[in-house]
Design an enzyme around this catalytic site. Sequence first.
Site, short mmCIF file in Angstrom:
data_model
loop_
_atom_site.label_atom_id
_atom_site.label_comp_id
_atom_site.label_asym_id
_atom_site.label_seq_id
_atom_site.Cartn_x
_atom_site.Cartn_y
_atom_site.Cartn_z
N ASP A 46 43.48 33.04 36.73
CA ASP A 46 42.63 34.10 36.18
C ASP A 46 41.38 33.50 35.54
OD1 ASP A 46 41.62 36.48 35.24
OD2 ASP A 46 43.06 36.69 33.59
N ASP A 106 34.74 37.73 38.67
CA ASP A 106 36.09 37.82 38.12
C ASP A 106 37.12 37.77 39.25
OD1 ASP A 106 38.09 38.16 36.14
OD2 ASP A 106 38.16 40.30 36.53
#
Length: 453
Positions: free
Chosen positions: A143, A337
């Site tokens: 992440d 992201d």
Amino acid sequence: MASAPKLLLLLLFWRYHSCVAHAGDDRSYKVLSLDSLKHDAACPERKAVPLPGAATVPLHHRHGPCSPAPTKKMPDLEEMLQRDRLRAAYIQRKFSAANGGAGDVQQSEATVSTRLGTALSTLEYVITVGIGSPAVTQTMLIDTGSDVSWVQCKPCSQCPSQADPLFDPSSSSTYSPFSCSSATCAQLEQEGSGCSRSQCQYIVTYGDGSSTTGTYSSDTLALGSNTVRNFQFGCSQVESGFNDQTDGLMGLGGGAQSLVSQTAGTFGRAFSYCLPPTSSSSGFLTLGAGTSGFVKTPMLRSSKVPTFYGVRLRAIRVGGRQLSIPTSVFSSGTIMDSGTVITRLPRTAYSALSSAFKAGMRQYPPAPPSGILDTCFDFSGQSSVTIPTVALVFSGGAVVNLDANGIILNNCLAFAGNSDDGSLGIIGNVQQRTFEVLYDVGGGAVGFRAGAC
């Protein structure tokens, strides 16, 4: 009149500039095989190619056949988009609060809580590492929107089942918890949660309400054939809200606790990954990535929201033609992201993209919206479809021509519009597929290399 050598130099410069200014082909249309969107049961053999001085590990979709975790049923599109909406909204609120309501990537100066992470349920890609001495295999989500890494540890209260054995700190000869008085513990700031038996405690609460807490520790980390000593991570002993087969999370954000920051002295401050086109194929993650051969745009950072990596989107092209969108529409900034699925655009930009894309898809009947995806088509009876190219133009002149798998999700255009033009934009993982995406933190650039996986 220019001399022949000068003309040759000019031609060579023009050819070189054309190569570095575009990532991907620049044709007006792409052919997308609908069979490529289906999920195969078999995993093709593919090994990550190591680079000298770098650490490269395979990367897989967590629900695909290549995943080391026991494969659960792929979430349906409606469920995935609902989770994705929550993650995107959280990130946008975080930046808006940091900037006193404006959400600009570049100029955030107000204090904002970093205790809340983003929803884990949207994370889709996993790597396999080893932790401890002897090393215990752990399958971890990656992440770029998180800094603190963690794995489930013995003893663990309310922990879900996972792919691999729980990490047992007492079985590792190199495990060491941080003391409450250590500088590392103080660095956790709002992600610290005090002491237990003189040991530093951490807590991360995510945007979907799930949480992990335990002892902040260090141990040896194995990344392929490379070893990282004194890797800092959370040894999770109490969890809530997780329903996953993975063992933990690897934070790739820009904060001090992330894997990237911790290994900067060994591998440098550049990393890259390639997200595969489908859940049935493989990609890779590289620490110490090379920085040449990429189309690059300046990286924007916020001192108050250091986790995220920002870029400046300038324009969008559909079918080779640049849309008439004022550059001021993109002034709130955009972040890259890995955990957000669908790219979010300012409302004006999305409306222009949707209209132009529909015009290029007149041969296909429209279909009802799917959640936040409202530009959808009926592909009944088709084995392949012809779609207009979509290219993202970033500051510095970088043009990124998206792969066909980065344009269509199921039967819809894989973009969504923000409620207005003032909200932060997000480049999601669908649009990043098949590109090697470079985060050159030291050099202050984000790069793209087409067709890497």
